[in-house]
Design an enzyme around this catalytic site. Structure first.
Site, PDB file in Angstrom:
ATOM      1  N   LYS A 297      11.085 -70.434  26.886  1.00  0.00           N
ATOM      2  CA  LYS A 297      11.699 -69.187  26.439  1.00  0.00           C
ATOM      3  C   LYS A 297      12.862 -68.689  27.294  1.00  0.00           C
ATOM      4  O   LYS A 297      13.629 -67.836  26.851  1.00  0.00           O
ATOM      5  CB  LYS A 297      10.623 -68.077  26.406  1.00  0.00           C
ATOM      6  CG  LYS A 297       9.648 -68.237  25.259  1.00  0.00           C
ATOM      7  CD  LYS A 297      10.257 -67.787  23.962  1.00  0.00           C
ATOM      8  CE  LYS A 297       9.534 -68.302  22.757  1.00  0.00           C
ATOM      9  NZ  LYS A 297       9.858 -69.662  22.361  1.00  0.00           N
ATOM     10  N   TYR A 385       6.822 -70.330  19.280  1.00  0.00           N
ATOM     11  CA  TYR A 385       7.572 -71.413  19.902  1.00  0.00           C
ATOM     12  C   TYR A 385       8.983 -71.515  19.323  1.00  0.00           C
ATOM     13  O   TYR A 385       9.953 -71.744  20.066  1.00  0.00           O
ATOM     14  CB  TYR A 385       6.838 -72.730  19.713  1.00  0.00           C
ATOM     15  CG  TYR A 385       7.258 -73.819  20.678  1.00  0.00           C
ATOM     16  CD1 TYR A 385       6.534 -74.072  21.834  1.00  0.00           C
ATOM     17  CD2 TYR A 385       8.385 -74.598  20.435  1.00  0.00           C
ATOM     18  CE1 TYR A 385       6.925 -75.062  22.736  1.00  0.00           C
ATOM     19  CE2 TYR A 385       8.782 -75.577  21.323  1.00  0.00           C
ATOM     20  CZ  TYR A 385       8.050 -75.810  22.462  1.00  0.00           C
ATOM     21  OH  TYR A 385       8.447 -76.787  23.350  1.00  0.00           O
TER      22      TYR A 385
END
Length: 391
Positions: A297, A385
């Site tokens: 991330k 995700y």
């Protein structure tokens, strides 16, 4: 020197922001403390969310990414010698991710900035941000052996955790939230084609392992190790033996070995600084937040920050309203905290603790079983995700 937006840091956040502002007709100056060669060789992770891929394409920097990047439509989870594939497009309405190294993103954006954009000064060390509460903030910096001042309407700090930007926000106005983990990742680059065509996240009683890739001919692999581990204390064959153990399955899958060209240990931490704005100073990327790499991330959060700022400044120019700029911190933090949650969840899902009880071990396996057997749980992982909205 004078500009509308002073950008500190020529990582992907600062460079992309300069590109977005250029496309919107807003001038900027980018200050980078390192030289160009360092920035273009700085090795970082490279999993790009669907939203990041879309932004890079729209900004005009997606041509080489689309040619050389590796689109991935899923990941594989391994636990208890089993394999389970998470199919991203099927679970998210078509979203996927792209494997394209941060180094390459920076090369593309630097080339565009030098060709079409405003000033990009390498070896220009920002010393301090002054007057953030005024309508004429300033960045003091050192370049070519002398001090200079960059006068701006706005300053955006994309200068990472150790930069000067965050220090310009008075301590009494800030709140810091953080968590450190008692383990890190021993990462290696190896000159061998990846042993699987998608990323493999393995939970093993001996520790977590990740099979990733840099290109079709270069593998990137990680092992969970105790915090403070010296990478050089691990021999090459010892690393391959341990990877083989942690990736073991009940079928005939095999891990291919090759020459290891690089070793390093990445510490694991979660960190959020609130607020992300003070006056006309705005923080973006690692200057404001850090996530453990399990959720892929970090780079994508930085992209979300600069997209939010560019939209807000463009809105003010078009309407005269500072509403979106005033909401910058709150808007970004909604996404940041969802990414922190996801990254922490992925980390605790896949990394067995050294002092875990048998009960805690079985709970971890039960959580993985839930993902593998429940479409709702699997969808939540796939949505996290592939990325949260930049809105």
């Amino acid at each position: 020197m004078r500009t509308t937006v002073g950008i500190i840091g020529a990582g992907p956040a600062g460079l992309l922001l300069a590109r977005l502002l250029h496309n919107a007709g807003i001038d900027s100056v980018v200050l980078e403390s390192r030289d160009r060669a360092y920035v273009e060789q700085r090795q970082r992770a490279g999993i790009l969310e669907q939203g990041t891929v879309d932004v890079l394409r729209a900004a005009g920097s997606g041509e080489r990414m689309d040619r050389e990047g590796l689109r991935h439509d899923g990941i594989e989870l391994r636990f208890a010698r089993r394999r389970h594939r998470v199919d991203f497009p099927a679970l998210t309405g078509g979203r996927s991710v792209m494997v394209y190294a941060q180094t390459e993103v920076c090369k593309d954006l630097i080339a565009l900035q030098l060709k079409e954009g405003g000033p990009l000064l390498f070896e220009a060390e920002a010393l301090a941000v002054e007057g953030a509460e005024t309508d004429r903030p300033r960045v003091r910096f050192r370049h070519e052996g002398r001090e200079d001042v960059l006068e701006c309407d706005y300053v955006v700090g994309c200068d990472g955790f150790w930069g000067v930007s965050r220090k310009a926000i008075p301590a009494e106005l800030t709140r810091v939230f953080e968590r450190t983990y008692p383990f890190g990742w021993l990462g290696v680059l190896a000159d061998v084609p990846p042993s699987h065509d998608e990323l493999v996240y393995a939970r093993h009683d001996r520790g977590f392992a990740l099979l990733s890739m840099r290109s079709p001919s270069v593998s990137r692999l990680y092992l969970q190790v105790p915090e403070g581990t010296d990478a050089e204390a691990w021999g090459d064959e010892e690393i391959w033996d341990e990877l083989e153990r942690r990736f073991e399955t009940d079928d005939d899958w095999r891990l291919e070995r090759g020459p290891i060209t690089q070793k390093s240990v990445t510490p694991m931490r979660s960190y959020v600084h609130e607020p992300m704005r003070h006056g006309r100073l705005f923080l973006a990327g690692d200057a404001a937040h850090i996530v453990p790499p399990t959720g892929a991330k970090g780079l994508n959060l930085a992209v979300g920050d600069v997209v939010t700022f560019a939209r807000a400044l463009t809105h003010e120019g078009q309407t005269g309203s500072p509403e979106l700029l005033d909401a910058y911190s709150q808007t970004c933090l909604r996404r940041v905290w969802q990414a922190e949650r996801f990254s922490c969840d992925m980390t605790t899902l896949l990394h067995p603790a050294a002092d875990a009880t048998p009960f805690e071990d079985r709970l971890q396996l039960a959580r993985l079983e839930r993902v593998a057997s429940s479409r709702a749980a699997e969808t939540d992982l796939a949505e996290g995700y592939t990325g949260f909205s930049f809105g």
